[in-house]
Design an enzyme around this catalytic site. Structure first.
Site, short mmCIF file in Angstrom:
data_model
loop_
_atom_site.label_atom_id
_atom_site.label_comp_id
_atom_site.label_asym_id
_atom_site.label_seq_id
_atom_site.Cartn_x
_atom_site.Cartn_y
_atom_site.Cartn_z
CD GLU A 1 -2.79 -1.09 2.48
OE1 GLU A 1 -3.98 -1.41 2.40
OE2 GLU A 1 -2.23 -0.87 3.56
CB CYS B 1 2.93 7.62 3.14
SG CYS B 1 3.56 6.46 4.36
CB CYS C 1 7.40 -4.89 8.71
SG CYS C 1 8.84 -4.09 9.47
CB CYS D 1 7.13 -2.11 16.18
SG CYS D 1 8.79 -1.74 15.56
CB CYS E 1 3.73 -1.22 13.74
SG CYS E 1 3.69 -0.87 11.98
N GLY F 1 7.02 -1.69 6.12
CA GLY F 1 8.40 -2.16 6.00
C GLY F 1 9.43 -1.23 6.59
CD GLU F 2 13.86 0.11 9.17
OE1 GLU F 2 12.93 0.51 9.89
OE2 GLU F 2 14.78 0.86 8.79
CB SER G 1 10.64 6.87 8.87
OG SER G 1 10.39 6.58 10.23
CB SER H 1 10.57 4.77 14.79
OG SER H 1 10.03 5.21 13.57
CG LEU H 2 14.02 7.29 20.68
CD1 LEU H 2 15.26 6.69 20.04
CD2 LEU H 2 14.35 8.63 21.33
CG HIS H 3 8.20 4.67 18.78
ND1 HIS H 3 7.75 5.89 18.34
CD2 HIS H 3 8.26 3.89 17.66
CE1 HIS H 3 7.54 5.85 17.03
NE2 HIS H 3 7.85 4.65 16.59
CG ASN I 1 -3.04 6.47 13.95
OD1 ASN I 1 -3.85 7.33 14.26
ND2 ASN I 1 -1.90 6.74 13.34
CB CYS J 1 1.43 6.50 11.49
SG CYS J 1 1.97 8.02 10.78
N1 SAH Z 1 9.94 1.01 9.66
C1 SAH Z 1 10.05 2.44 9.63
C2 SAH Z 1 9.01 3.14 8.78
C3 SAH Z 1 7.56 2.70 8.90
S1 SAH Z 1 6.57 3.24 10.23
C4 SAH Z 1 10.05 2.98 11.03
O1 SAH Z 1 9.88 2.21 11.97
O2 SAH Z 1 10.30 4.17 11.21
C5 SAH Z 1 6.33 4.96 10.17
C6 SAH Z 1 6.04 5.54 11.56
O3 SAH Z 1 4.74 5.17 12.07
C7 SAH Z 1 7.03 5.03 12.59
O4 SAH Z 1 7.47 6.05 13.43
C8 SAH Z 1 6.20 4.03 13.34
O5 SAH Z 1 6.73 3.73 14.59
C9 SAH Z 1 4.87 4.73 13.41
N2 SAH Z 1 3.77 3.85 13.80
C10 SAH Z 1 3.71 2.50 13.68
N3 SAH Z 1 2.54 2.04 14.16
C11 SAH Z 1 1.84 3.10 14.58
C12 SAH Z 1 0.53 3.27 15.14
N4 SAH Z 1 -0.27 2.23 15.33
N5 SAH Z 1 0.14 4.51 15.43
C13 SAH Z 1 0.92 5.57 15.18
N6 SAH Z 1 2.14 5.48 14.65
C14 SAH Z 1 2.61 4.26 14.35
#
Ligand code: SAH
Length: 354
Positions: free
Chosen positions: A93, A115, A122, A126, A129, A171-172, A203, A226-228, A302, A345
């Site tokens: 997608e 995007c 992937c 995570c 995600c 994907g990454e 990203s 993506s730190l989180h 989300n 996202c």
């Molecule tokens: N693999 C890469 C790019 C894809 S994700 C990465 O990890 O950065 C793009 C962004 O969306 C990342 O920051 C990811 O952590 C975030 N993301 C993933 N799941 C999400 C969710 N359910 N709600 C909001 N952001 C999310």
């Protein structure tokens, strides 16, 4: 048709080589390149500056096949999600996000973001995600990555020069660096899609080693990490990749990035209610980023069907943002877009909702 080699996805020099093999001069390759990408022409017969004999010769050996659109969904907020059916039946997608969707009267140029996905599924898993719930199948090819951009912009826009591109789909990207680098070459080439590197952001979930190598090889695009989470314990739980590249290693790599890039590294932080959104986390995050010219992009979580987390409250979100801002960081909150069609996202999971 599918037995002929697909030229979609070839870089400029690869096209020059391909025509060279047919005994044609290199400039025929450059002509072909301009037809395939900015003009989105797939039929050799329409490539009017190529002699008829050359067109026939090309058609004998090659075809031009961007990934076909298998579905299109429009969100109430103007976001459009494109589903692509790949030649091996995998699905992927891409998402188009207009910036001022409701305001058609505005004289201001509408900003657009596309995007892009880089893998089918992937492997990083995570926990927050949705794409991580799709079994990893394979890396996308250069043509499949570029095709998302080419097809989406062709369908919705008249020009590609004012488009922002984010590699934040499925994907990454840094697990598919080679293809992403080739795609970036065509995206940023003035004879290709002519997108300024300043409008592009790649990203990563934080592959420290790959990040440094990628930054050396790529055009000066924006980088987002993506730190989180602010402790290894929490990050290990949310992002298994942290066990390979723990926080201190990832941040050290960020500190070592080449100087122009160090001006602005985006750190993404998805706020999960009661998990990573405390005042302590906000202060720890501010401390972790000391010495890195960072901006912080807070992301509202989300949810997706069956997701194990919940979004932060508005109060917790404001408090988090306030602490970062007072600590001197540029921090912003990314609104959710397209969530009614699972296009926000972390909600892309092509194989899951067919
Ligand atoms: N693999 C890469 C790019 C894809 S994700 C990465 O990890 O950065 C793009 C962004 O969306 C990342 O920051 C990811 O952590 C975030 N993301 C993933 N799941 C999400 C969710 N359910 N709600 C909001 N952001 C999310």
């Amino acid at each position: 048709m599918a037995d002929r080699e697909n030229l979609y996805g070839r870089t400029r020099s690869e096209l020059e080589r391909a025509v060279g093999e047919l005994g044609l001069p290199a400039y025929r390759g450059r002509q072909l390149y301009r037809w395939i990408y900015p003009r989105a022409v797939t039929d050799f017969d329409s490539m009017t500056d190529l002699p008829r004999a050359v067109r026939a010769e090309l058609a004998k050996h090659y075809s031009v096949r961007p990934p076909p659109v298998a579905g299109r969904h429009r969100s109430q907020d103007g976001t459009v999600k494109f589903l692509f059916g790949l030649e091996d039946d995998n699905k992927v997608e891409a998402v188009y996000i207009p910036d001022h969707p409701e305001d058609t009267s505005s004289k201001r140029a509408v900003r657009h973001t596309v995007c892009l996905s880089t893998q089918v599924g992937c492997p990083l898993k995570c926990t927050f995600c949705y794409s991580g719930t799709v079994p990893f199948a394979r890396n996308l090819t250069v043509g499949e990555i570029l095709g998302q951009f080419g097809v989406v912009t062709r369908a919705l826009l008249t020009t590609t020069t004012r488009v922002n591109v984010v590699f934040m789909g499925m994907g990454e990207p840094l697990l598919n660096s080679e293809a992403v680098l080739s795609a970036l070459a065509v995206l940023t080439d003035p004879d290709g899609f002519a997108v300024s590197p300043r409008r592009i952001t790649v990203s990563t979930a934080g592959l420290a080693e790959e990040l440094e190598r990628f930054a050396e090889a790529a055009p000066p695009v924006g980088l987002a990490v993506s730190l989180h989470a602010t402790t290894n314990d929490a990050r290990d739980r949310m992002m298994p990749i942290n066990r390979k590249y723990p926080l201190e290693e990832l941040l050290a790599a960020a500190r070592r990035l080449p100087v122009p890039r160090r001006r602005r590294i985006t750190f993404e932080y998805v706020l999960l209610g009661g998990e990573n959104d405390s005042e302590t986390d906000a202060r720890r995050l501010a401390r972790l980023l000391i010495g890195i010219p960072a901006k912080v992009n807070l992301i509202a979580y989300n949810p997706w069907p069956g997701s194990p987390h919940r979004a932060s409250t508005d109060e917790a979100t404001e408090r988090f943002l306030g602490i970062l801002t007072r600590a001197g960081y540029t921090a912003s909150l990314r609104r959710s877009r397209g969530d009614d069609i699972l296009a926000a996202c972390g909600q892309l999971a092509a194989a899951r909702h067919l």
